[in-house]
Design a protein around this motif. Structure first.
Motif, mmCIF file in Angstrom:
data_model
loop_
_atom_site.group_PDB
_atom_site.id
_atom_site.type_symbol
_atom_site.label_atom_id
_atom_site.label_comp_id
_atom_site.label_asym_id
_atom_site.label_seq_id
_atom_site.Cartn_x
_atom_site.Cartn_y
_atom_site.Cartn_z
ATOM 1 N N GLN B 265 0.153 -1.261 0.096
ATOM 2 C CA GLN B 265 0.044 -0.152 -0.104
ATOM 3 C C GLN B 265 0.608 1.064 -0.003
ATOM 4 O O GLN B 265 -0.024 2.280 -0.637
ATOM 5 C CB GLN B 265 -0.707 0.122 0.775
ATOM 6 N N LEU B 266 2.028 1.383 0.756
ATOM 7 C CA LEU B 266 2.488 2.341 1.122
ATOM 8 C C LEU B 266 3.032 3.237 -0.135
ATOM 9 O O LEU B 266 3.310 3.486 -1.072
ATOM 10 C CB LEU B 266 3.978 2.151 2.002
ATOM 11 N N SER B 268 1.810 1.776 -2.883
ATOM 12 C CA SER B 268 1.926 2.406 -4.443
ATOM 13 C C SER B 268 1.239 3.634 -4.459
ATOM 14 O O SER B 268 0.448 4.542 -4.872
ATOM 15 C CB SER B 268 0.093 1.610 -4.000
ATOM 16 N N LEU B 269 1.256 4.475 -3.311
ATOM 17 C CA LEU B 269 1.163 5.606 -3.015
ATOM 18 C C LEU B 269 1.782 6.894 -2.949
ATOM 19 O O LEU B 269 1.456 7.792 -3.162
ATOM 20 C CB LEU B 269 0.593 5.629 -1.027
#
Lengths: 325, 271
Positions: B265-266, B268-269
């Protein structure tokens, strides 16, 4: 794409009294917000972005701060000329604001339900029962679990991200046509930040008319969430552009510097190129262009004459002598 | 040639909360959960994680700022620091060892506004480490050292007699960095050193830290919540989530392939 103006700021000048002299925090600022768009206002601390947002709602603390000149046109009415009572009716109902710190913008002594229903009771004359129902629905929309129960709690039992979601829900309760978000996620974690912006996105799909002003120092957020942006420095707009044009080719040396000083995953591990020096103090602004002491392409002209904001093409203007030919 | 500088083994930190006079409140919170890792000399380890994931607690435990015997905190596990063939225990009570550790592990805090004493001049702030660790050093020697430090971090000699409030945020962070490298430490821990600074200043400070690493042959633990900063500065990444290290490895490897959903998630952000 966007052509109906909903909010227009014209030649706004705001000054603050510091040590017996008045210094301009925002100097001759003009921009428009169109229906349905998200406008990013980008700048470093002290560039005047928050002050201009506060003046839109006439929230500048008087007599320290003073709006010297300018107009803020909302639906063809000048907010600055309205009486305090009229402004109160506009605040929250037509123009809503989300502040930077969710920790301090909720009243710690009042339950969430009291604070949320207050908006509807004041602006829409709803009964408490009806207001409560709408508030619960609003919380549900922002994916807060078990809103019927949570709405009876005090702000301290909410986490930072949840508090900010409560703030957003509250800001949207009265169905405003303009939403001003002043660094809404700066105090939050990246994952929560992403979540909040997903909410913004679905919000835009539900409310096509809503115009959003997103004030931030984070260019990465602007690239993902905005349609248009203005870059502020030293209380003035330095560049105005559509987001896609801006990231293709920034014009102002300051904008270029900002992009170069961001670590990115797309480029290789080149060394970052920082902008030398630091943001000027508003008591001590340089003569001429506000950016020249830090500018890499400074000319002798820059130190004497401040460049005008020059329209380069449609939707695009820049304040720099380089383009003044 | 690489050698292990820091070894953390099965480190647990638990905050127990206040016990009231009338009742026993059980709200203990495990800040670090069985953390183990090793750091080699010359590494830059980036620790990423959200707030409350234990990044700062880990840093503070390594510099021995978390009281490990008290009614409200429980610390177990070992931290060893290898210094010139000597293995030092970071939790030792031996004064000589502790002083050696303090000299060789230093920390830069997040907020430059509150980590500098407002009543001390820059000269006093920077001379303090020398006065404590080298009491035999003369005023002149200290002044020479301080002037060298100032030029290393890009400040001027005129700044010496000023107080912290006369500086901007970026300059204050430079002073804090100068203080932390004063004694030429082996390990530098930087706890969110750029989070409170403006974008254009951030890049200046990141470059400064990298330059100092080259010059002084530092090993760095760099704590941040911003994974793009970590990717720029570090050779290794540790991703922390709720008190655990969920991912540990070379920066490029983790950025191209990672397993834990939080890391994914990190990444992808990232912008």
């Amino acid at each position: 794409m966007f052509n109906q103006t909903i909010l227009e700021i014209k030649n706004l000048t705001v000054s603050f009294k510091i040590e017996n002299s008045r210094s301009k925090a925002v100097d001759n600022l003009s921009f428009k917000l169109y229906k349905g768009e998200v406008l990013g206002v980008v700048g470093e601390s002290g560039s005047g972005k928050t002050v201009s947002a506060l003046s839109i709602l006439k929230l500048i603390p008087s007599p320290v701060g003073k709006i010297e000149a300018g107009e803020i046109l909302f639906k063809d009415r000048d907010v600055l000329k309205m009486s305090d009572l009229d402004v109160q009716a506009v605040r929250g109902r037509d123009i809503a604001m989300i502040f930077q710190e969710p920790m301090t913008s909720l009243n710690p002594l009042l339950k969430i339900k009291t604070q949320m229903t207050e908006v509807l009771i004041t602006h829409n004359n709803y009964s408490f029962k009806k207001a409560l129902k709408i508030s619960i629905d609003a919380l549900k929309l922002l994916s807060i679990d078990n809103p019927e129960k949570r709405i009876n709690e005090y702000p301290h039992s909410f986490s930072g991200g949840m508090r900010q979601r409560v703030m957003i829900a509250m800001a949207l309760l009265a169905n405003p046509s303009v939403l001003i978000a002043d660094e809404p996620t700066t105090a939050l974690d990246v994952t929560i930040q992403a979540e909040i912006f997903n909410q913004f996105k679905s919000l835009r799909e539900n409310k096509k008319e809503l115009g959003i002003v997103l004030i931030t120092h984070n260019l990465a957020l602007v690239i993902k969430n905005c349609d248009r942006l203005v870059i502020m420095y030293g209380g003035k707009i330095q560049e105005e552009a559509l987001v896609k044009d801006f990231f293709k080719e920034p014009l102002h040396p300051y904008s270029k510097g900002l992009l170069n000083s961001l670590p990115s995953t797309k480029t290789d591990k080149n060394k970052l190129i920082p902008i030398p020096g630091s943001v000027p103090d508003i008591r001590n602004m340089p003569e001429g262009c506000k950016f020249w002491p830090r500018c890499s392409s400074v000319m002798s002209k820059c130190k004497i004459v401040e460049p005008e904001l020059l329209t380069v093409s449609h939707n695009r203007s820049v304040r720099c002598h380089l383009f003044n030919e | 040639m690489s050698s292990t500088l820091l070894q953390v083994k099965n480190l647990n930190v638990e905050f127990c909360g206040e016990t009231s006079f009338f009742k026993k409140v059980n709200n203990s919170h495990k800040a670090l959960n069985n953390i183990s890792f090793e750091l080699e000399k010359g590494d830059v380890l980036g620790i990423v994680g959200e707030s409350g994931s234990g990044k700062t607690t880990l840093a503070r435990t390594i510099v021995n700022l978390v009281k490990h015997i008290s009614s409200t905190t429980k610390v177990s596990g070992d931290i060893y620091f290898n210094l010139h063939e000597k293995k030092l225990n970071c939790f030792s009570n031996n004064k000589g060892d502790l002083s050696l550790l303090r000299k060789n592990i230093s920390i830069i805090f997040q907020d430059p506004f509150s980590s500098l004493n407002p009543r001390m001049t820059v000269y006093q702030i920077l001379s303090e480490p020398f006065e404590i660790h080298f009491p035999e050093m003369s005023r002149n020697e200290i002044t020479v050292n301080i002037e060298k430090l100032l030029s290393d971090v890009g400040l001027l000699n005129d700044h010496l007699m000023r107080y912290p409030h006369e500086f901007s945020g970026g300059q204050k962070q430079r002073i804090a960095i100068a203080r932390s490298i004063a004694l030429n430490p082996e390990l530098l821990i930087a706890d969110e050193p750029v989070s409170a600074l403006d974008v254009s200043i951030q890049a200046q400070i990141l470059n400064l830290i990298l330059d100092l690493k080259e010059k002084n042959n530092l090993t760095i633990i760099f704590i941040t919540h911003d994974i793009s900063v970590v990717r720029y500065i570090s050779t290794k990444i540790a991703v922390m989530y709720k008190g655990d290290i969920v991912e540990f490895g070379d920066t490029e490897k983790i950025c191209s392939y990672c397993e834990h959903p939080y890391t994914k998630q990190l990444i992808s952000l990232m912008p």
